[in-house]
Scaffold this motif. Structure first.
Motif: not given
Length: 785
Positions: A254, A263-264, A266-267, A270, A281
């Motif tokens: 990230s 990006r938030d 993606l976290r 995960s 992204l």
């Protein structure tokens, strides 16, 4: 059971398949086996057969062994193809079976009784060994076993007695077992080899694709641990991220991406530890804005614990840029970079939704004057450059907070949101008109572009954006009707005018088919002879309910809607048809419009009309204006030369009212110059008009051109024109425009005789002009362009 040994082998794999069967067969030590079998056979047979038989067995066994050794040497040396070696081995199998069946049969026939059981057992073992070691060639193996079994069974039967006959039965019955065993064993052998080859080829292909994917593909593989830290980054990953492997190793994935909602997300993904696809992204590498798409799934141990993340990353920057470009093109005009109609309508809607109480908003609808002529004359590329410059000028003329949009073509709109008073909108419109007054220069060529502006206000003219924009459009129409290069504010009466105009447009479309259009003719008099030299055709429209419609009204509509091309063609045909009934020295004059000149159909229309009417080409006179020549002058002059080649006369109308009259006189040798009525009206009481007419007549004489003065209404004007040397005159002094049936002259002699003379128009005739004819006939408005 034949289906078990039938395999569809591609032609490209025949050598490989033959080699597979050779490899399986030569795995059994047949060379040593033949030597041992020959030695043991001679030893056993020596106990009860003569020496001659033993020598024969030894020779046959030796020959078989030598042939086996020869084939194996060929296989090892690879001097022959696998297919050739396999066929040689197939032949040797049959020869071996036939060769050894003879000594086996002799041995069982002549052997002592105590050796029969031993020999039968040895024979069965040899038969099974020969067959089962040859499962790569099941048919040959079964035939070889059958030959050997038949030899043993016949030998036992020949000895006689039930024990020997019963001993032959299991030998024959064993062939059925061999059949089943050989075919099934061959099936297992073949399917395993073929499946292994298929898997190997698939693995090779997959490995090749993976190598190509990793080295040359647009995507790359990646692996992360449970915490999202990068593991073992490959070469392509490092190259794409422009980092060294040791820099990426252990870095959280990230951290490569820009701070963003993506990006938030993606976290969050995960944390759920669920597979995902195509998560895009943004990131910035060395100042370059990029977009990567990630797809991944979790990998688990056998005990259910998550091991890592594996997936691939794709660089979708180009795709993202293309999508952004499509989005931009959907909302902005590519040529001017202004908002387009869709975005302006959305902005207008939102603006009016936010408007409160008596807040004033204004919409300006702008149309470029004479842009169509520029586009037609200089091409679309030049037209695009003019539009780009026009948009720049409009933007610079309005308040920076205003919204400027291109609605399409040469139409623009401006939204002035929450202005202090209505005067601000009027000042803005004036600034736009002033900004567009200066000609636009493209490649050294001046383009005389102006602007007309329509203005509408909210809430005065509506509380809905579409209503106010429509009102501004109506105001624009009024501004153009007033002579262009100006602005008009919407008035409710404009709606009625527009509806009336549209109704007239619809009526005009069917006027021809309903035969409501008619030609009237005004005579052209020769000043020297006093006789009628010809007539000018003037278009009239009599509507069943409107009555006589003024040419001022409907000619402009016909030109604006393009109907003038069809109407103009009808005028040419009708005028020539009626001219065919006149004396042959009379001509007919027809006015042309710019639309006819641009249509590309004018020459064909004239040729067909002349042929259909039988009128000589020199009796047709076409009138064009200087303004028409200004539009695409090179092409128009070329067209005039083509018409001149037909024998048609060409007249320059409204001479002196254009911009480059003398230059056009040089570029094309007109047959006639027509002096505009604005000079004739004041010829008797203004010295400047008298001087202009005198100069025009003198210029035309030196250029061998005739002159016609329009709008002659009294004897004083006529006398002054006669003194200048003017060739022809026309006007209400002599006659108003009348239908062909009222022209008052006899038709030409249809037998080919000379035309009937026309009475001269002398001084007495001039003084007898009727009072109602003294009002000027607005001939310019009624011309059938």
């Amino acid at each position: 059971m034949l289906d078990l040994i039938r395999h569809d082998i591609p032609e490209r794999d025949t050598q490989w398949w033959a080699q597979c069967k050779l490899n399986h067969t030569k795995a059994f030590p047949y060379l040593q086996y033949d030597i041992v079998r020959t030695v043991l056979g001679v030893a056993v047979l020596s106990q009860f057969l003569p020496l001659l038989y033993l020598i024969a067995v030894a020779v046959m066994g030796g020959a078989i062994t030598m042939r086996q050794a020869f084939i194996e040497r060929r296989i090892a040396a690879k001097t022959h193809s696998s297919t050739q070696n396999y066929r040689a081995l197939q032949t040797l199998v049959l020869v071996r079976a036939i060769t050894w069946s003879v000594p086996i049969g002799l041995a069982l026939t002549y052997a002592p009784e105590e050796l029969v059981l031993l020999l039968v057992s040895a024979g069965i073992v040899i038969t099974f060994i020969d067959a089962l070691c040859m499962i790569a060639m099941p048919k040959r193996a079964l035939i070889a076993a059958t030959i050997q079994a038949a030899a043993m069974a016949l030998a036992l039967i020949s000895r006689g007695g039930w024990p020997h006959i019963l001993a032959a039965i299991p030998i024959v019955a064993g062939l059925f077992f061999l059949h089943w065993a050989l075919f099934n064993l061959h099936y297992m052998f073949a399917t395993r080899r073929l499946r292994t080859r298929t898997l190997r080829q698939a693995n090779d292909t997959i490995q090749l694709l993976l190598n190509h994917y990793d080295e040359d593909g647009s995507d790359w593989l990646f692996e992360c641990d449970n915490d999202g830290r990068i593991l073992r980054p490959n070469h392509r990953f490092c190259a794409a991220a422009r980092c060294l492997p040791e820099e990426l190793e252990g870095m959280k994935l990230s951290q490569l991406f820009s701070d963003s909602t993506q990006r938030d997300e993606l976290r969050e993904i995960s944390k759920r530890k669920a597979a995902f696809r195509n998560h895009v992204l943004p990131l910035e590498i060395e100042g370059e804005q990029l977009w990567w798409s990630i797809s991944a799934r979790p990998i688990y141990h056998s005990d259910g614990e998550m091991e890592c993340w594996r997936g691939f990353i794709a660089d979708v920057t180009r795709t993202r840029q293309a999508e952004e470009k499509v989005t931009y093109m959907a909302h902005y005009d590519v040529l001017t970079n202004l908002p387009n109609r869709n975005l302006f309508a959305t902005t207008l809607k939102r603006s009016f939704a936010r408007r409160e109480g008596e807040e004033i908003s204004a919409v300006l609808y702008i149309d470029l004057d004479h842009f169509k002529a520029v586009n037609d004359n200089y091409g679309h590329e030049t037209g695009d450059r003019v539009l780009a410059e026009a948009s720049r000028r409009i933007e610079s003329a309005v308040d920076p907070r205003a919204i400027v949009a291109r609605l399409g073509g040469d139409e623009f709109a401006v939204l002035l949101d929450q202005i202090a008073d209505r005067g601000a909108a009027l000042k803005t419109a004036e600034a736009i008109v002033t900004a567009m007054d200066k000609p636009i220069v493209i490649d050294g060529q001046e383009m005389p572009i102006g602007a007309s502006v329509g203005i509408a206000f909210a809430p005065d003219n509506g509380t809905d954006g579409e209503d106010v924009l429509r009102a501004a459009d109506l105001a624009l129409y009024d501004a153009k009707a007033r002579g262009r290069r100006g602005a008009s504010v919407f008035d409710p009466a404009m709606q009625t005018e527009v509806q009336e105009r549209r109704a007239m447009e619809l009526d005009l479309r069917v006027a021809l088919s309903r035969r409501e259009l008619e030609l009237h003719y005004q005579p052209l008099l020769d000043l020297q002879s006093g006789e009628v030299a010809g007539y000018e055709a003037l278009l009239r429209w009599y509507h069943p309910t409107r009555g006589q419609v003024s040419p001022t009204d409907f000619i402009a509509i016909a030109e604006a809607t393009g109907q003038i091309v069809e109407i103009g063609a009808w005028v040419i045909r009708q005028a020539l048809q009626e001219c065919a009934n006149w004396p042959e020295h009379l001509s007919v004059s027809v006015n042309l419009s710019p639309a006819q000149m641009r249509s590309g159909e004018l020459t064909g229309t004239i040729v067909n009309a002349l042929a259909a009417s039988g009128v000589a080409p020199h009796r047709l006179e076409l009138e064009i204006t200087e303004n028409l020549l200004m539009m695409d002058s090179k092409e128009n002059i070329a067209l005039l030369h083509k018409l001149r080649e037909l024998g048609v006369q060409i007249a320059l109308d409204d001479f002196g009212t254009g911009y480059s009259s003398l230059n056009y006189l040089r570029s094309f040798p007109f047959d006639k110059i027509k002096i505009d009525r604005c000079f004739v009206n004041d010829i008797a009481n203004r010295d400047d008009s008298d001087a202009i007419v005198d100069a025009v007549v003198g210029l035309a004489g030196k250029l061998n051109m005739r002159t016609t003065a329009e709008g002659v209404e009294n004897a004083e004007q006529l006398e002054r024109l006669r003194q200048t040397g003017c060739t022809q005159v026309q006007g209400f002094l002599f006659s108003r425009a009348v239908p062909a049936s009222e022209l008052g002259h006899p038709r030409a002699d249809m037998d080919g005789g000379p035309p009937t003379p026309i009475a001269c128009v002398g001084e007495s005739a001039l003084t007898q002009a009727q009072p109602e004819m003294k009002q000027p006939d607005r001939k310019r408005s009624g011309k059938a362009a």
